[in-house]
Enzyme design. Sequence first.
Site, PDB file in Angstrom:
ATOM      1  N   LYS A  42       0.810  -1.194   0.000  1.00 13.23           N
ATOM      2  CA  LYS A  42       0.000   0.000   0.000  1.00 13.23           C
ATOM      3  C   LYS A  42       0.858   1.264   0.000  1.00 13.23           C
ATOM      4  O   LYS A  42       0.437   2.314  -0.450  1.00 13.23           O
ATOM      5  CB  LYS A  42      -0.879   0.036   1.268  1.00 13.23           C
ATOM      6  CG  LYS A  42      -1.871  -1.095   1.366  1.00 13.23           C
ATOM      7  CD  LYS A  42      -2.635  -0.963   2.693  1.00 13.23           C
ATOM      8  CE  LYS A  42      -3.563  -2.132   2.902  1.00 13.23           C
ATOM      9  NZ  LYS A  42      -4.082  -2.132   4.310  1.00 13.23           N
ATOM     10  N   GLY A  43       2.067   1.163   0.567  1.00 10.03           N
ATOM     11  CA  GLY A  43       2.854   2.358   0.903  1.00 10.03           C
ATOM     12  C   GLY A  43       3.138   3.322  -0.235  1.00 10.03           C
ATOM     13  O   GLY A  43       3.315   4.518  -0.009  1.00 10.03           O
ATOM     14  N   GLU A  98       8.247   2.253  -5.888  1.00 11.15           N
ATOM     15  CA  GLU A  98       8.263   1.812  -4.484  1.00 11.15           C
ATOM     16  C   GLU A  98       8.388   3.044  -3.579  1.00 11.15           C
ATOM     17  O   GLU A  98       8.949   4.068  -3.977  1.00 11.15           O
ATOM     18  CB  GLU A  98       9.460   0.859  -4.302  1.00 11.15           C
ATOM     19  CG  GLU A  98       9.724   0.354  -2.907  1.00 11.15           C
ATOM     20  CD  GLU A  98       8.634  -0.525  -2.312  1.00 11.15           C
ATOM     21  OE1 GLU A  98       7.505  -0.027  -2.175  1.00 11.15           O
ATOM     22  OE2 GLU A  98       8.920  -1.687  -1.970  1.00 11.15           O
ATOM     23  N   ASP A  99       7.882   2.934  -2.378  1.00 11.91           N
ATOM     24  CA  ASP A  99       7.985   4.049  -1.432  1.00 11.91           C
ATOM     25  C   ASP A  99       9.351   4.078  -0.746  1.00 11.91           C
ATOM     26  O   ASP A  99       9.999   5.108  -0.658  1.00 11.91           O
ATOM     27  CB  ASP A  99       6.862   4.007  -0.377  1.00 11.91           C
ATOM     28  CG  ASP A  99       6.722   2.629   0.273  1.00 11.91           C
ATOM     29  OD1 ASP A  99       7.434   1.682  -0.134  1.00 11.91           O
ATOM     30  OD2 ASP A  99       5.906   2.496   1.193  1.00 11.91           O
ATOM     31  N   ASP A 102      14.384  -0.829   2.166  1.00  6.16           N
ATOM     32  CA  ASP A 102      14.987  -1.013   3.489  1.00  6.16           C
ATOM     33  C   ASP A 102      16.000  -2.158   3.371  1.00  6.16           C
ATOM     34  O   ASP A 102      17.161  -1.924   3.048  1.00  6.16           O
ATOM     35  CB  ASP A 102      13.823  -1.318   4.444  1.00  6.16           C
ATOM     36  CG  ASP A 102      14.222  -1.458   5.890  1.00  6.16           C
ATOM     37  OD1 ASP A 102      14.672  -0.475   6.477  1.00  6.16           O
ATOM     38  OD2 ASP A 102      14.065  -2.556   6.447  1.00  6.16           O
ATOM     39  N   LYS A 130      17.250   3.323   2.441  1.00  3.46           N
ATOM     40  CA  LYS A 130      18.080   3.268   3.657  1.00  3.46           C
ATOM     41  C   LYS A 130      19.309   2.432   3.338  1.00  3.46           C
ATOM     42  O   LYS A 130      19.275   1.209   3.503  1.00  3.46           O
ATOM     43  CB  LYS A 130      17.311   2.597   4.793  1.00  3.46           C
ATOM     44  CG  LYS A 130      16.093   3.330   5.292  1.00  3.46           C
ATOM     45  CD  LYS A 130      15.458   2.490   6.402  1.00  3.46           C
ATOM     46  CE  LYS A 130      14.200   3.079   6.938  1.00  3.46           C
ATOM     47  NZ  LYS A 130      13.504   2.151   7.853  1.00  3.46           N
ATOM     48  N   PHE A 151      13.116   4.393  11.532  1.00  7.87           N
ATOM     49  CA  PHE A 151      11.749   4.132  11.079  1.00  7.87           C
ATOM     50  C   PHE A 151      11.048   5.449  10.736  1.00  7.87           C
ATOM     51  O   PHE A 151      11.042   6.387  11.535  1.00  7.87           O
ATOM     52  CB  PHE A 151      10.967   3.385  12.160  1.00  7.87           C
ATOM     53  CG  PHE A 151       9.640   2.894  11.686  1.00  7.87           C
ATOM     54  CD1 PHE A 151       9.554   1.810  10.815  1.00  7.87           C
ATOM     55  CD2 PHE A 151       8.465   3.514  12.084  1.00  7.87           C
ATOM     56  CE1 PHE A 151       8.317   1.356  10.359  1.00  7.87           C
ATOM     57  CE2 PHE A 151       7.230   3.069  11.635  1.00  7.87           C
ATOM     58  CZ  PHE A 151       7.154   1.987  10.776  1.00  7.87           C
ATOM     59  N   VAL A 152      10.474   5.514   9.538  1.00  8.81           N
ATOM     60  CA  VAL A 152       9.783   6.729   9.108  1.00  8.81           C
ATOM     61  C   VAL A 152       8.326   6.426   8.755  1.00  8.81           C
ATOM     62  O   VAL A 152       7.978   5.292   8.409  1.00  8.81           O
ATOM     63  CB  VAL A 152      10.492   7.392   7.893  1.00  8.81           C
ATOM     64  CG1 VAL A 152      11.838   7.981   8.273  1.00  8.81           C
ATOM     65  CG2 VAL A 152      10.652   6.416   6.724  1.00  8.81           C
ATOM     66  N   ASP A 158       3.218   3.821   6.704  1.00 10.39           N
ATOM     67  CA  ASP A 158       2.375   3.691   7.897  1.00 10.39           C
ATOM     68  C   ASP A 158       3.108   3.186   9.124  1.00 10.39           C
ATOM     69  O   ASP A 158       4.223   2.662   9.045  1.00 10.39           O
ATOM     70  CB  ASP A 158       1.238   2.701   7.611  1.00 10.39           C
ATOM     71  CG  ASP A 158       1.722   1.243   7.643  1.00 10.39           C
ATOM     72  OD1 ASP A 158       2.748   0.945   6.987  1.00 10.39           O
ATOM     73  OD2 ASP A 158       1.116   0.428   8.343  1.00 10.39           O
ATOM     74  N   ARG A 164      -0.387   7.259   7.120  1.00 11.52           N
ATOM     75  CA  ARG A 164      -0.120   7.290   5.672  1.00 11.52           C
ATOM     76  C   ARG A 164      -0.483   8.640   5.066  1.00 11.52           C
ATOM     77  O   ARG A 164       0.060   9.030   4.041  1.00 11.52           O
ATOM     78  CB  ARG A 164      -0.928   6.206   4.956  1.00 11.52           C
ATOM     79  CG  ARG A 164      -0.533   4.781   5.305  1.00 11.52           C
ATOM     80  CD  ARG A 164      -1.164   3.823   4.293  1.00 11.52           C
ATOM     81  NE  ARG A 164      -1.151   2.445   4.746  1.00 11.52           N
ATOM     82  CZ  ARG A 164      -0.131   1.600   4.589  1.00 11.52           C
ATOM     83  NH1 ARG A 164       0.963   2.005   4.005  1.00 11.52           N
ATOM     84  NH2 ARG A 164      -0.223   0.353   5.003  1.00 11.52           N
TER      85      ARG A 164
HETATM   86  P1  5GP Z   1      12.339  -4.160   2.385  1.00 12.94           P
HETATM   87  O1  5GP Z   1      11.822  -5.396   1.725  1.00 12.94           O
HETATM   88  O2  5GP Z   1      13.235  -3.325   1.522  1.00 12.94           O
HETATM   89  O3  5GP Z   1      12.969  -4.483   3.706  1.00 12.94           O
HETATM   90  O4  5GP Z   1      11.118  -3.316   2.811  1.00 12.94           O
HETATM   91  C1  5GP Z   1      10.311  -2.674   1.948  1.00 12.94           C
HETATM   92  C2  5GP Z   1       8.980  -2.361   2.607  1.00 12.94           C
HETATM   93  O5  5GP Z   1       9.100  -2.286   4.034  1.00 12.94           O
HETATM   94  C3  5GP Z   1       8.485  -1.012   2.179  1.00 12.94           C
HETATM   95  O6  5GP Z   1       7.689  -1.085   1.032  1.00 12.94           O
HETATM   96  C4  5GP Z   1       7.703  -0.548   3.400  1.00 12.94           C
HETATM   97  O7  5GP Z   1       6.381  -0.996   3.297  1.00 12.94           O
HETATM   98  C5  5GP Z   1       8.366  -1.216   4.564  1.00 12.94           C
HETATM   99  N1  5GP Z   1       9.297  -0.310   5.274  1.00 12.94           N
HETATM  100  C6  5GP Z   1      10.651  -0.323   5.255  1.00 12.94           C
HETATM  101  N2  5GP Z   1      11.174   0.641   6.013  1.00 12.94           N
HETATM  102  C7  5GP Z   1      10.131   1.313   6.535  1.00 12.94           C
HETATM  103  C8  5GP Z   1      10.016   2.464   7.381  1.00 12.94           C
HETATM  104  O8  5GP Z   1      10.973   3.099   7.852  1.00 12.94           O
HETATM  105  N3  5GP Z   1       8.747   2.850   7.676  1.00 12.94           N
HETATM  106  C9  5GP Z   1       7.636   2.226   7.212  1.00 12.94           C
HETATM  107  N4  5GP Z   1       6.466   2.708   7.554  1.00 12.94           N
HETATM  108  N5  5GP Z   1       7.706   1.143   6.405  1.00 12.94           N
HETATM  109  C10 5GP Z   1       8.939   0.701   6.065  1.00 12.94           C
END
Ligand code: 5GP
Length: 176
Positions: A42-43, A98-99, A102, A130, A151-152, A158, A164
Amino acid sequence: MMPLNLSELISEEKVTAKIQEIGQKITDQFSGEEVTAICILKGSFMYYADLVRAIDLDIQCEFIGVSSYNGQTQSSGEVKVTLDLTTPLEGKNVVLIEDIVDTGLTMNFLKKMIMARMPKQLVTTSLLLKPAALKTDCTIDHVGFEIDNRFVVGYGLDYQGYYRNLPYVAQAQDFN
Ligand code: 5GP
């Protein structure tokens, strides 16, 4: 809703300016061709809505649902597709939106899944990255902002389903 102790990290004005820049780059990159823009729910919904309006090309809009966090602040490392695309990608120019990246697991999982559907070209973008949190090599074509491993929330992101709708990116002081 659990109230978080938030401080603004990236203002609405900075986000808007960056999106115009990335939109222009994608417009130039595909000059005159049609693209399929994929929103990762959703992000990404807010970044997606603003970015597609900053891309001056013929665009088809598609949505994919994934979940990896289960409402927590740490990645579970597991990526689940909760909603799939409704159209084939073969021969298409695809922009994956993508938002935040991480660990990089979600982005790499989706890149692999999309490449298996044989698009003509795949371009990736993430509003936030990040670098210190990456657990795998993950190349993104257009990154909006590199941020610390904190964490943001806001601008689509969210905490337990909330925050959001904040029009800017905020850092939660309560975590990390
Ligand atoms: P990854 O697979 O790269 O670890 O994570 C990607 C997803 O994790 C993002 O689409 C998001 O939904 C969530 N995510 C990662 N870091 C953050 C953060 O700092 N805050 C929030 N709200 N969601 C995050």
